[in-house]
Structures are given as structure tokens and as C-alpha cells.
Design a protein around this motif. Structure first.
Motif, PDB file in Angstrom:
ATOM      1  N   ASP A 277      30.360 -61.098  -4.032  1.00 19.49           N
ATOM      2  CA  ASP A 277      30.074 -60.737  -2.642  1.00 19.49           C
ATOM      3  C   ASP A 277      28.733 -60.038  -2.523  1.00 19.49           C
ATOM      4  N   SER A 278      28.336 -59.336  -3.571  1.00 23.29           N
ATOM      5  CA  SER A 278      27.061 -58.625  -3.520  1.00 23.29           C
ATOM      6  C   SER A 278      26.502 -58.439  -4.920  1.00 23.29           C
ATOM      7  N   HIS A 279      25.183 -58.280  -4.985  1.00 24.06           N
ATOM      8  CA  HIS A 279      24.476 -58.009  -6.233  1.00 24.06           C
ATOM      9  C   HIS A 279      23.817 -56.640  -6.121  1.00 24.06           C
ATOM     10  N   ILE A 280      23.881 -55.859  -7.177  1.00 22.44           N
ATOM     11  CA  ILE A 280      23.219 -54.552  -7.209  1.00 22.44           C
ATOM     12  C   ILE A 280      22.330 -54.515  -8.442  1.00 22.44           C
ATOM     13  N   GLY A 281      21.029 -54.376  -8.232  1.00 17.31           N
ATOM     14  CA  GLY A 281      20.081 -54.376  -9.339  1.00 17.31           C
ATOM     15  C   GLY A 281      19.677 -52.966  -9.744  1.00 17.31           C
ATOM     16  N   PHE A 282      19.546 -52.752 -11.052  1.00 19.99           N
ATOM     17  CA  PHE A 282      19.087 -51.476 -11.601  1.00 19.99           C
ATOM     18  C   PHE A 282      17.686 -51.674 -12.175  1.00 19.99           C
ATOM     19  N   ASP A 283      16.696 -51.079 -11.535  1.00 11.55           N
ATOM     20  CA  ASP A 283      15.325 -51.173 -12.023  1.00 11.55           C
ATOM     21  C   ASP A 283      15.124 -50.252 -13.225  1.00 11.55           C
ATOM     22  N   PRO A 284      14.128 -50.546 -14.063  1.00 16.74           N
ATOM     23  CA  PRO A 284      13.837 -49.645 -15.179  1.00 16.74           C
ATOM     24  C   PRO A 284      13.507 -48.241 -14.677  1.00 16.74           C
ATOM     25  N   TYR A 285      13.827 -47.239 -15.486  1.00 21.68           N
ATOM     26  CA  TYR A 285      13.495 -45.866 -15.126  1.00 21.68           C
ATOM     27  C   TYR A 285      11.987 -45.640 -15.214  1.00 21.68           C
ATOM     28  N   GLY A 286      11.475 -44.835 -14.306  1.00 21.30           N
ATOM     29  CA  GLY A 286      10.095 -44.384 -14.397  1.00 21.30           C
ATOM     30  C   GLY A 286      10.002 -43.133 -15.260  1.00 21.30           C
ATOM     31  N   ARG A 287       8.787 -42.732 -15.571  1.00 21.53           N
ATOM     32  CA  ARG A 287       8.576 -41.575 -16.449  1.00 21.53           C
ATOM     33  C   ARG A 287       9.210 -40.317 -15.861  1.00 21.53           C
TER      34      ARG A 287
ATOM     35  N   ARG B 274      18.043 -54.186 -16.828  1.00 13.38           N
ATOM     36  CA  ARG B 274      17.711 -54.096 -18.246  1.00 13.38           C
ATOM     37  C   ARG B 274      18.676 -53.166 -18.976  1.00 13.38           C
ATOM     38  N   TRP B 275      18.789 -53.406 -20.274  1.00 13.18           N
ATOM     39  CA  TRP B 275      19.611 -52.557 -21.132  1.00 13.18           C
ATOM     40  C   TRP B 275      19.054 -51.135 -21.102  1.00 13.18           C
ATOM     41  N   GLY B 276      19.956 -50.133 -21.003  1.00 18.05           N
ATOM     42  CA  GLY B 276      19.521 -48.747 -21.020  1.00 18.05           C
ATOM     43  C   GLY B 276      19.108 -48.196 -19.678  1.00 18.05           C
ATOM     44  N   THR B 277      19.488 -48.885 -18.576  1.00 11.13           N
ATOM     45  CA  THR B 277      19.101 -48.404 -17.252  1.00 11.13           C
ATOM     46  C   THR B 277      20.260 -47.766 -16.497  1.00 11.13           C
ATOM     47  N   GLY B 278      21.362 -47.493 -17.175  1.00 14.04           N
ATOM     48  CA  GLY B 278      22.442 -46.722 -16.572  1.00 14.04           C
ATOM     49  C   GLY B 278      23.488 -47.518 -15.826  1.00 14.04           C
ATOM     50  N   LYS B 279      23.530 -48.838 -16.002  1.00 12.91           N
ATOM     51  CA  LYS B 279      24.459 -49.678 -15.235  1.00 12.91           C
ATOM     52  C   LYS B 279      25.916 -49.308 -15.499  1.00 12.91           C
TER      53      LYS B 279
END
Length: 391
Positions: free
Chosen positions: A202-212, A60-65
């Protein structure tokens, strides 16, 4: 809203610049150690001058990617150079350059040194093939390995996959190895774009939303932006809580503090409270909505504009997918572009619902009417029209 306070100016801020989302107060990124390690592992071969992995980073946008990717890559490039490897790095925002020609020319220009290559990369006047040839000449003349970061790849035209030709040996072996790090907003499964869906990666790296708690950690080093005693703990906690729902967005959390500080200054208050945070939440949400719409791939924006155009005539009503499809084809004609398939349109509509721009409902009409979906816009149609037309 907006002040440009500097240290010691007497406002509620000590240094408002610390609340600029682009400012990095630390080289440690809250909650992103694993993602950074994965990126560095994928590109580590450049330290030895060999082929790195091609990595697709999504979230998601804003997750530090982008921040984490550029930090990790710059560090590995520096390590490679310390080992005597001629390593290069270039960053391109594909949202501003949505065609393969745009991207290829930009990368070639940024990597070129005419004093070494004796080669010019003009803005216009060359075909894509000529830009590709000059790009390869630049690479082989100057580098052993290059990392190309293509941010917002999901904004590229669907038919193009920028720089894929670099990975092919069709024209003979290459002297310079090239690794591509693509970054796209959203979950890969929801992004209808050929470049994102390609087997190139070759690979995918996912960034989950930040927690509180992660958002609180991100905000902590930025609190020096405020004068002593000018913000209470409850305000910081409230900002992190608001920003964590529904898609843990670090920029939202930072903006809440900045806007609240500016609001307190306007009121003549000496402290930012939880109530101050609440008072600016709607303003921040409006900005975030506009930025989220602007960050969508082109045809996703056009599909949203189609729904907005229909909804303007029937505010608050739900609209069937078939009606949106007809409006979408008309919008594409107006924007001089070929519409995507019905399946792609459904992907876009699913994305809009996931982002909270719409509410979707499934209907079972039986034999006479069949099954269908309806979509109700939850964003002001005028906001959508303004953002899309401005792009």
C-alpha cells in the motif's frame, strides 16, 4: 580486535556495551522522526482492530530501517492491547529463511500457543498448504489483528511472495486482519525480486543515508562508553565524517569508536584521537564490505561470485557483461539453482557498482562490435568467495 570490558575495569572504556550496535540508548532516533511517523500512521488501524496498510521499507544497510520499524510497531501493538484489541506482532529475518514454507512455518510457530489452539506446528512433515492452514487457525483463534515484519525480504527466492495468501479472500472471509511490513536493503528500483516488486504494498517508506550531523547525534549518547577524557572531539567528528561517505552508515560510525577504543587500549594510550580513528578505518571497512556482501540477495551474491571467479584469472582487468553471464550460469549450476534472466543479471551488476564493489564502464564499439559494458572488481575476489561460500 575485541575486548569485553565492563564498568570500572580500568580500560579506556567505562562501559563498552554502549557501543554494541543493537543497544538503544534512547527512544529518539536521529533524523528518523518522519519515517517513524509514516510507519505508525500506516499501522495505526490496529489500535481499532482493523486492517493496517502493507508497508515496504527500503534503504541502504545501516540506515536504521529495522530498528525504527520494530520500535514503531511494538509501540502501536501495545497501544492496541491497551484498547482491548487482541494484537500480535512477529519478526522474521528472511535472510535465514528464504522460502515461503520457512517463513510461514516460523510465523505460525511464534504466534501459536498450543494451550489455546491445541495445535502443533512441527519443524518438518507438513506441506506448505498445511502450514498455511495451521497458520490461519492460529490467527483466527488468538488474534484480532497481527503485524508481520519480514526483514531482508529481498533475500527471498524470487518466485515466492511469503504470506501473500493471507491477503486474499479466496478461501472465504478472515476473522483476523494481517498487515505485512517488508524491509529490504537498497533502493527498490535496484532490487530484482518478485516480492519487492509486487503490487501487494500500500505504501513505500524510504530511508536515506545518514548525514554527518545525524551520525554525530547518534554517537552522542554512546560516548558514555568511554572513561572521562578518554576520547577527544576531533576523534568523534572524524568517525562521523568517515561513516557518512558514501552511504551514511550508523553501524560504521559506532564500530569506528569501538575499534578505536580497543586499539588505544592495545597501545596503552590514554585517549582516542582522530589518528586512532584513522588507524582502524581500514579494518572497519573490511568488516562492512563483508557484511554488505552477505546482505545481498542470493542471486546478487552469485553474480558477484561469478565476476570474482573470472577476475581471479585476470586481476585488475575489466570484464564484459557477456563473459560474466556465462560464469554466472556456471555458478548457478554449482549452487543448484536456476539462473535469473540477463536483465536481472544487469540489475545485479548495477547494484554492485552502486555499492562500490565494482567499476562499470560503457563502450561504443561501432558497427563492428556494438555497444557493451565492462565491469572491474574493486573487492578482493577471495573475500567474495569466502563470504558467499559461507552463506
Amino acid at each position: 580486535m575485541g575486548t569485553d570490558s565492563t564498568p570500572g575495569d580500568g580500560s579506556i572504556f567505562a562501559d563498552e556495551r554502549l557501543l554494541d550496535p543493537e543497544y538503544l540508548p534512547t527512544d529518539r532516533f536521529a533524523g528518523r522522526d518522519e519515517e517513524i511517523a509514516s510507519i505508525e500512521y500506516a499501522v495505526t488501524p490496529i489500535v481499532f482492530g482493523t486492517q493496517p496498510d502493507n508497508v515496504l521499507i527500503h534503504g541502504r544497510w545501516g540506515t536504521g530501517k529495522t530498528t525504527c520499524a520494530t520500535y514503531s510497531i511494538r509501540r502501536e501493538v501495545q497501544h492496541a492491547r491497551e484498547q482491548g484489541v487482541r494484537a500480535g506482532f512477529v519478526y522474521v529475518d528472511c535472510g535465514d529463511r528464504p522460502t515461503e514454507t520457512n517463513v510461514t512455518r516460523t510465523v505460525a510457530q511464534r504466534l501459536n500457543d498450543p494451550s489455546i489452539t491445541e495445535l502443533a506446528i512441527p519443524e518438518t512433515g507438513l506441506s506448505l498448504r498445511e502450514y498455511r492452514d495451521r497458520f490461519r487457525t492460529v490467527l483466527d483463534a488468538r488474534y484480532d489483528v497481527v503485524l508481520v515484519v519480514l526483514d531482508r525480504m529481498d533475500r527471498m527466492d524470487d518466485e515466492t511472495l511469503p504470506l501473500e495468501f493471507v491477503l486474499s479472500d479466496a478461501d472465504g472471509p478472515r476473522d483476523c486482519a494481517v498487515g505485512i511490513i517488508g524491509i529490504c536493503d537498497g533502493v527498490v528500483e535496484d532490487v530484482a525480486n518478485e516480492a519487492v516488486e509486487s503490487s501487494l504494498w500500500d505504501s513505500h517508506i524510504g530511508f536515506d543515508p545518514y548525514g554527518r550531523d545525524e551520525l554525530l547525534e547518534i554517537l552522542d549518547p554512546r560516548l558514555d562508553a568511554f572513561a572521562d577524557g578518554a576520547i577527544v572531539d576531533e576523534a568523534i567528528s572524524r568517525a562521523a565524517s568517515i561513516a557518512s561517505e558514501p552511504y551514511g552508515n550508523a553501524r560504521t560510525a559506532i564500530d569506528l569508536l569501538r575499534f578505536a577504543g580497543e586499539r588505544a587500549d592495545e597501545r596503552g594510550d590514554s585517549v582516542v584521537t582522530a589518528e586512532t580513528i584513522e588507524s582502524v578505518a581500514a579494518d572497519v571497512e573490511t568488516i562492512r564490505t563483508r557484511e554488505a556482501i552477505a546482505s545481498l540477495p542470493r542471486h546478487s551474491r552469485l553474480a558477484l561470485l561469478a565476476l570474482a571467479s573470472v577476475s581471479s584469472d585476470r586481476p585488475g582487468e575489466s570484464v564484459r557483461t557477456t563473459t560474466i553471464h556465462e560464469a554466472y550460469e556456471g555458478v548457478c549450476r554449482d549452487h543448484d539453482t536456476r539462473p535469473r534472466t540477463a536483465r536481472r543479471l544487469q540489475d545485479f551488476l548495477n547494484e554492485h557498482a552502486d555499492l562500490g564493489f565494482t567499476q562499470t564502464a560503457a563502450h561504443w564499439g561501432g558497427r563492428g562490435e556494438g555497444n557493451y559494458k565492462t565491469h572491474r572488481l574493486t573487492v578482493d575476489p577471495e573475500v567474495i568467495a569466502l563470504v558467499v561460500d559461507d552463506r
